[in-house]
Each structure stands twice: as C-alpha cells, then as structure tokens.
Design an enzyme around this catalytic site. Structure first.
Site, PDB file in Angstrom:
ATOM      1  N   GLU A 162     -16.942   2.845  -0.370  1.00 18.66           N
ATOM      2  CA  GLU A 162     -16.443   1.315  -0.328  1.00 18.66           C
ATOM      3  C   GLU A 162     -15.163   1.277  -1.080  1.00 18.66           C
ATOM      4  OE1 GLU A 162     -17.859  -1.644   0.569  1.00 18.66           O
ATOM      5  OE2 GLU A 162     -19.353  -0.027   1.641  1.00 18.66           O
ATOM      6  N   HIS A 210     -11.874  -4.250   6.416  1.00 21.33           N
ATOM      7  CA  HIS A 210     -12.766  -3.382   5.484  1.00 21.33           C
ATOM      8  C   HIS A 210     -13.690  -2.672   6.293  1.00 21.33           C
ATOM      9  CE1 HIS A 210     -15.202  -2.175   2.068  1.00 21.33           C
ATOM     10  NE2 HIS A 210     -16.333  -2.339   2.810  1.00 21.33           N
ATOM     11  N   GLU A 211     -14.554  -3.253   7.112  1.00 20.89           N
ATOM     12  CA  GLU A 211     -15.307  -2.940   8.027  1.00 20.89           C
ATOM     13  C   GLU A 211     -14.896  -1.815   9.221  1.00 20.89           C
ATOM     14  OE1 GLU A 211     -18.391  -3.193   7.188  1.00 20.89           O
ATOM     15  OE2 GLU A 211     -18.010  -4.780   5.476  1.00 20.89           O
ATOM     16  N   HIS A 217     -14.246   1.527   7.583  1.00 24.16           N
ATOM     17  CA  HIS A 217     -15.693   2.246   7.427  1.00 24.16           C
ATOM     18  C   HIS A 217     -15.393   2.925   8.974  1.00 24.16           C
ATOM     19  CE1 HIS A 217     -17.132   1.400   3.725  1.00 24.16           C
ATOM     20  NE2 HIS A 217     -17.435   0.344   4.030  1.00 24.16           N
TER      21      HIS A 217
END
Length: 319
Positions: A199, A130-131, A134
């Site tokens: 997100e 997930h990071e 980003h």
C-alpha cells in the site's frame, strides 16, 4: 526497500509453509503439500480476478456508459504506460476501490458508486492512480499468491489435527500441536505485513502517475471517514478480499498493528505530504481541474459536481 521487504516476507511465509508440511508428513508430506499449494496458485492465477469481481457484484462499464470515469482511467493508464484495464463500478455506498488481475495485460480496476459520489474528480484520479500503481507493480498477483499460501497453511494445520503429524519430526507431537495454533496466525501476520508494504509503494507510485500527491491524500481522508460510517455487506461476507481495497472495508481501522490489512491512514497522508513538499505535484496540476485543491461535489465542480461552463450530463458522476 519495499520490494526487498516483500521478497523477505514471501520467503518467510514459504519457509513456514514448507516447515509445517514437513512436521505433518515428513519429506513426502512436504512434497504433497507443495503440490496442493501449486495447484491452488494455478487456479487462483487464472480465476481470482473473476471471482473477486463477482463477489462484489461489479459491473463492467465502457466509454459510452461511463465516459468521464472511463476516460479518466484511460488517461491515467497512459500516464503509467500501462495497457487499458477493464473498468468496473460497484453499486455500493461505501467509498472504496480495488484492482485485480494476474498481469497488466489482464487487469481490472473497480470503484464503488460511493467513492464516485463522495470524492471530487481530482480525488478520484488520485485513487484510480493508486490502483493502477498496484497493477504496474504486479501487486495483484503478489497478494493473490500470498493469500493462497496463507490459505494452504491453514489447510495444513487442519490436516495436522486429523492425522496427528509426522512422528519423526524433531519437536514431536507437541510441536505439531503448537504449529497448528501458531502457523495460521503467523501466516496471517505475514500476509497483512505484505499488504501494508504494498500500500505504501502504491501510494507513492500513484502520486507520480496522477502528478499530485495531495489529491490522493485528500481522498484517503474522505474514504477513511466513509468506511467507518458506511457498512459494506459484500466485504463482510467475503473478508478475505479486504486487503485488496484502498481502505479496509470491514472496520475502517486506523491503527498500524500486526493484524491490520492497511497502514494507518494518517501515516499514509503524512508520506504523501512529504512527497508534495519535496516537489512532486506540478505534473498533475491542470490535468483534471484548473485548481490544485479539490473542490466540493462529486467531480470537483461548483453546482452538483459540474462546473458552470460545462454542458449538462446524465445523472451520476460516472455518466
């Protein structure tokens, strides 16, 4: 649609900023405000990542000091076709993580010791994917710019209080007073809306990077419970960084509302479950563990976070 929505929100915040500058000082005031905001953005572009990491006392690790954690990030970065980011650990019992950096070539990812202790290896992989999403989506730069513009709007509102605004603006002095109150609040709402939009996009891409949506879904459920129970003093001292974390570190709020920095946790889990039901989930099976469902323990093992057939390793899930 996420990119379109983000662009529209950024355009709205920019228009709000320019309008406030005009009401305070007319055309010249608008240009001065724009120059100040540009200077703030340039400073943030080059220094925001270092500032955030320093605020949360993050310590950089490498393949020798944290082989499992570092190796996981390296494999996920390869999956995402990204350069290897710098990897950090934050000595904090609250389970959380964030990414920072102005571009993929200068990116950093950080996880708390609480996250590494509480989650299985598969769940940690979902979080770090997930990071990295980003990073791949350039969200770290988008959120830096958004936060800087929001700060500039608040600064302009304070200028209006001291200088009284442009007497020739169409709304008069009453309009300036209203803008002093409304503009910072509107900027905050837009900033939070952009954060929530990014997100959802990072959840989806993160699931694709690690190959298993339910790893991240399971992690979000555990993190949500952890942030509600465990206080994060560094985050409380620096609330402006809350939007960077995978979960709100301040309150663990679970509501989708105008002032929340993150989407509702259950909504995020439901979206990830839809991805799994749609067929995404075979690519990641067996990548970090033999089973699809994360096991108990910090790294998905059976005894102290370690499988029976694995050799002993130094204390701590990152070593």
């Amino acid at each position: 649609m996420n990119y379109v929505r983000t662009a529209m929100l950024l355009a709205g915040m920019t228009a709000l900023f320019m309008g406030l500058g005009f009401m305070i000082g007319g055309q010249s005031g608008m240009l001065i405000a724009l120059a100040i905001a540009a200077a703030m953005n340039v400073f943030s572009y080059w220094n925001s990542d270092k500032m955030v990491l320093r605020m949360h006392h993050a310590q950089e690790v490498d393949e020798r000091s944290a082989p499992e954690y570092y190796g996981m990030v390296r494999q996920l970065a390869q999956n995402a076709d990204l350069p290897m980011p710098k990897v950090y650990i934050i000595n904090n019992p609250q389970p959380n993580a964030f990414a920072t950096g102005r571009n993929p070539e200068n990116a950093a990812v950080a996880a708390t010791t609480g996250l590494l202790d509480m989650l299985s290896k598969e769940e940690v992989a979902g979080v770090m994917a997930h990071e990295l999403a980003h990073v791949k989506n350039h969200d770290t730069l988008i959120m830096t710019i958004t936060a800087t513009i929001a700060g500039a709007i608040s600064m302009l509102a304070n200028f209006a209080f001291f200088f009284g605004g442009n007497r020739n603006n169409p709304l008069g002095f009453v309009g300036v007073i209203l803008m002093m109150i409304v503009a910072p609040m509107a900027a905050m709402i837009v900033q939070m809306a952009i954060s929530r939009t990014r997100e959802y996009a990072a959840d989806r891409m993160g699931a694709q990077i690690c190959g298993e949506p339910m790893w991240l879904a399971s992690a979000l459920a555990k993190i949500s419970g952890g942030v509600e129970r465990i206080h994060n003093p560094d985050a409380e001292a620096n609330p402006a960084t809350a939007h960077m974390f995978i979960m709100n570190p301040l309150s663990g709020e679970r509501m989708d509302n105008l002032f929340s920095t993150h989407p509702n946790t259950q909504n995020r889990i439901d979206e990830l479950r839809k991805l799994s039901e749609a067929g995404l989930g075979t690519a990641g099976r067996g990548t970090f563990a033999q089973s699809r469902a994360p096991q108990s323990g910090p790294w998905g093992g059976t005894t102290g976070g370690r499988s029976y057939d694995e050799p002993p390793r130094p204390k701590g899930p990152w070593g």
